[in-house]
Scaffold this motif. Structure first.
Motif, short mmCIF file in Angstrom:
data_model
loop_
_atom_site.label_atom_id
_atom_site.label_comp_id
_atom_site.label_asym_id
_atom_site.label_seq_id
_atom_site.Cartn_x
_atom_site.Cartn_y
_atom_site.Cartn_z
N GLN A 172 2.14 -4.18 3.33
CA GLN A 172 1.25 -5.32 3.58
C GLN A 172 0.96 -6.13 2.32
OE1 GLN A 172 -1.11 -6.51 6.34
NE2 GLN A 172 0.76 -5.98 7.44
N ASN A 173 1.02 -5.49 1.16
CA ASN A 173 0.74 -6.20 -0.10
C ASN A 173 2.01 -6.64 -0.80
OD1 ASN A 173 1.70 -3.75 -0.93
ND2 ASN A 173 -0.07 -3.20 -2.18
N SER A 192 4.55 -4.87 -1.54
CA SER A 192 5.17 -3.82 -2.35
C SER A 192 6.48 -3.38 -1.71
CB SER A 192 4.23 -2.62 -2.48
OG SER A 192 3.92 -2.11 -1.19
N TYR A 226 -4.15 -9.05 3.84
CA TYR A 226 -3.37 -7.84 4.10
C TYR A 226 -4.28 -6.77 4.67
CZ TYR A 226 -5.41 -5.58 -0.03
OH TYR A 226 -6.28 -5.02 -0.92
N ASP A 237 -5.50 -3.02 4.57
CA ASP A 237 -5.55 -1.86 3.68
C ASP A 237 -5.64 -0.60 4.55
OD1 ASP A 237 -5.97 0.07 1.81
OD2 ASP A 237 -7.57 -0.98 0.74
N MET A 268 -5.65 -10.62 -1.19
CA MET A 268 -5.04 -10.34 -2.48
C MET A 268 -4.61 -11.65 -3.11
SD MET A 268 -1.82 -7.83 -3.42
CE MET A 268 -2.89 -6.37 -3.29
#
Length: 387
Positions: A146-147, A149, A267, A269, A279
């Motif tokens: 979601q971020n 990554s 996003y 978490d 973010m």
């Protein structure tokens, strides 16, 4: 300034960063999507003579703004393959220790991940204890969290029954809450993928990585295989397909603000109860994370296995329907963009926005360098219809 124009300004910065030539070419296409550089269609009203221009999209599969029509058409085609059975959602995730190795060997290890996950499911399906038949699988590779990554995993849509070449077999699990035992799936998936890693070792770029130590680390871990509850019928399957199959890295509606030096997006978490958070990243960090999810050239991220494999699929579907005493499905009609949008959203894009009566007729298609008659891009934008 629109969100798309703001993002295109960021994508232009990718040309001066240390990305490989292919990634730079992808960012270059995203930067020119729906701009004068890509050309346009010129249409004219049959009644009042009003003209309008529609910029061409880039058509790149990594674009945040293209692909909606293709996604809807693809889902419609998949609808013809759905059967009156339960469908399950299974997710196979690799240990994060493999991320570094995967970044340097994306094509080889993405293929291995897709193949290992499908082999695991097919092996359980053919086991008489669980089903004793060939299941159908649609696998979709995802590489992001979601971020943004790097988080390689495969989403699998799995049929709750299977075909043995003569008749259809329904699941033997009484509760229907899951198709195969998750604990056993983890063990078999881990064994198949680690065997594949050893087989691929001569082809892998290790960059001074201690391969045996890496295998030892991941071998001691319990791998993550997540089996969700069954979908709520065929409609649930199609809704899932529409959300996840044709998307890369991040959707445009998650981006909340594009500033002079930062990009902000929402996003979930999952470590904090799936709370929606925001973010903010610098332009350079946003590009770096986005670039991690650019797929290798010509790589196919959506694949079909079991009775849904491409070779001979239509004939198998006919045999399965016959064994279930169901009628053969008629092929879906091919719709133009205008017909599709009218049927899907009730919007008639062919009607003149000026007089409301005439029909817009394409009188010219201009591509790239042929746009010389237009003095400036802002001049064209003022005339162009909204996308």
């Amino acid at each position: 300034m629109s969100k798309q124009l703001s993002l295109q300004g960021i994508f232009s910065k990718a040309q001066i960063m240390g990305f490989n030539p292919y990634s730079k070419s992808v960012f270059g296409q995203l930067r020119t999507c729906r701009t004068l550089s890509n050309g346009y269609h010129l249409s004219q009203c049959s009644d009042c003579g009003h003209q309008q221009m529609q910029f061409h999209g880039c058509g790149n599969r990594h674009c945040l703004f293209c692909g909606h029509l293709g996604r809807e058409q693809w889902v419609g085609q998949r609808q013809q393959e759905l059967l009156p059975t339960t469908y399950y959602h299974v997710v196979f995730t690799l240990p994060h220790e493999l991320n570094g190795l995967m970044m340097g060997n994306r094509t080889l290890l993405y293929n291995l991940l897709l193949d290992a996950s499908s082999q695991t499911l097919l092996q359980f399906g053919k086991d008489p204890k669980y089903l004793g038949a060939e299941i159908g699988i649609t696998s979709v590779l995802h590489t992001w969290g979601q971020n943004l990554s790097f988080h390689p995993h495969v989403h699998c849509i799995v049929s709750g029954g299977g075909f043995d070449g003569n008749q259809w077999h329904h699941s033997k699990r009484v509760s229907g809450k899951f198709l195969f035992p998750v604990g056993a799936l983890k063990i078999v998936f881990k064994a198949i993928l680690m065997k594949g890693l050893r087989k691929l070792r001569p082809k892998l770029r290790l960059n001074n990585l201690d391969f045996e130590e890496l295998l030892s680390q991941i071998g001691r871990k319990t791998w993550n295989v997540y089996a969700k509850r069954p979908f709520g019928g065929a409609k649930g399957v199609l809704e899932y397909l529409g959300r996840y199959t044709h998307r890369i890295a991040i959707s445009s509606n998650r981006i909340t603000e594009v500033g002079q030096s930062t990009v902000s997006f929402t996003y979930k978490d999952y470590a904090d109860g799936s709370k929606v958070k925001q973010m903010t990243l610098s332009h350079e960090e946003f590009l770096r994370r986005f670039e991690q999810h650019i797929l290798p050239r010509y790589f196919v991220k959506i694949r079909h296995y079991g009775y849904l494999r491409n070779r001979g699929k239509q004939e198998r579907i006919k045999q399965i329907l016959s064994s279930m005493q169901l009628c053969e499905r008629k092929p879906l009609p091919k719709l133009s963009v205008e017909q599709f949008i009218l049927e899907k959203y009730g919007t008639d894009i062919g009607r003149c926005q000026c007089c409301g009566e005439g029909r817009m007729v394409c009188i010219a298609v201009i591509y790239g360098p042929s746009c010389e008659p237009i003095k400036s891009e802002s001049q064209v934008r003022n005339k162009a219809s909204p996308v």
